[in-house]
Design an enzyme around this catalytic site. Structure first.
Site, mmCIF file in Angstrom:
data_model
loop_
_atom_site.group_PDB
_atom_site.id
_atom_site.type_symbol
_atom_site.label_atom_id
_atom_site.label_comp_id
_atom_site.label_asym_id
_atom_site.label_seq_id
_atom_site.Cartn_x
_atom_site.Cartn_y
_atom_site.Cartn_z
ATOM 1 N N SER A 40 0.973 -1.109 0.161
ATOM 2 C CA SER A 40 0.067 -0.154 -0.113
ATOM 3 C C SER A 40 0.913 1.310 0.090
ATOM 4 C CB SER A 40 -1.093 0.105 1.027
ATOM 5 O OG SER A 40 -0.354 0.245 2.489
ATOM 6 N N LYS A 83 0.166 4.465 6.679
ATOM 7 C CA LYS A 83 -0.468 5.378 5.586
ATOM 8 C C LYS A 83 0.173 6.643 5.880
ATOM 9 C CE LYS A 83 -3.300 1.847 4.673
ATOM 10 N NZ LYS A 83 -2.740 1.077 3.697
#
Length: 166
Positions: A40, A83
């Site tokens: 990710s 993230k």
């Protein structure tokens, strides 16, 4: 003889507990080493990269747009996610990908942040689970330690999704 062995054993247990408490406090309040997995955050952080996440910023509310953070997953509290912060409370963020025809916008509510992976095509992030409570943030990533050829601070967002505050 038994008494001497008992005293040495208790002394060793005491020292072990002291060092364990110091290690726990260090990792809980100062920072920790994290081995990342998953695609990710590619290309910024790849599978099996070792990073250092400091924990002081979250206590002093010094998390800013563009920072990469480690947070508890809103879906699974046993799992951490890595993230990038795209929006802070009060910010208006685009919830669709850059290639979508229809653009949707949402305001990030008070006490929350908007998190997205750098690899927009292969990331489960706030576009899926919505704004993340600030309390779930565990720390801010400040260094990539491994592999050695990419040691150092982390780069800016490769997909330019961060919009300056108005």
């Amino acid at each position: 003889m038994f008494r001497r062995v008992l005293v040495k054993t208790l002394g060793l247990v005491g020292v072990t507990i002291q060092y364990g408490c110091i290690a726990h406090c260090t990792f809980e309040y100062i920072g920790e080493f994290v081995l990342c997995s998953g695609p990710s955050m590619e290309p910024t952080i790849t599978n099996h990269d070792l990073i250092f996440s400091e924990r002081l910023s979250r206590h002093f509310y010094r998390i800013e747009k563009g920072d990469i953070v480690i947070a508890k997953s809103p879906f699974d509290p046993k799992m951490n996610i890595c993230k990038r912060v795209i929006g802070l409370e009060g910010d208006k963020v685009c919830t669709s990908s850059p290639s979508d025809v229809f653009k949707a916008h949402i305001y990030v509510p008070k006490g929350h942040v908007w998190l997205e992976g750098d690899n927009l095509r292969n990331s489960t992030d706030s576009r899926t689970y919505g704004p993340v409570p600030y309390a779930l943030i565990r720390g801010r990533v400040c260094l990539k330690l491994w592999p050695p050829h990419s040691f150092g601070t982390l780069s800016k967002s490769p997909n330019k999704r961060i919009i300056p505050s108005e």
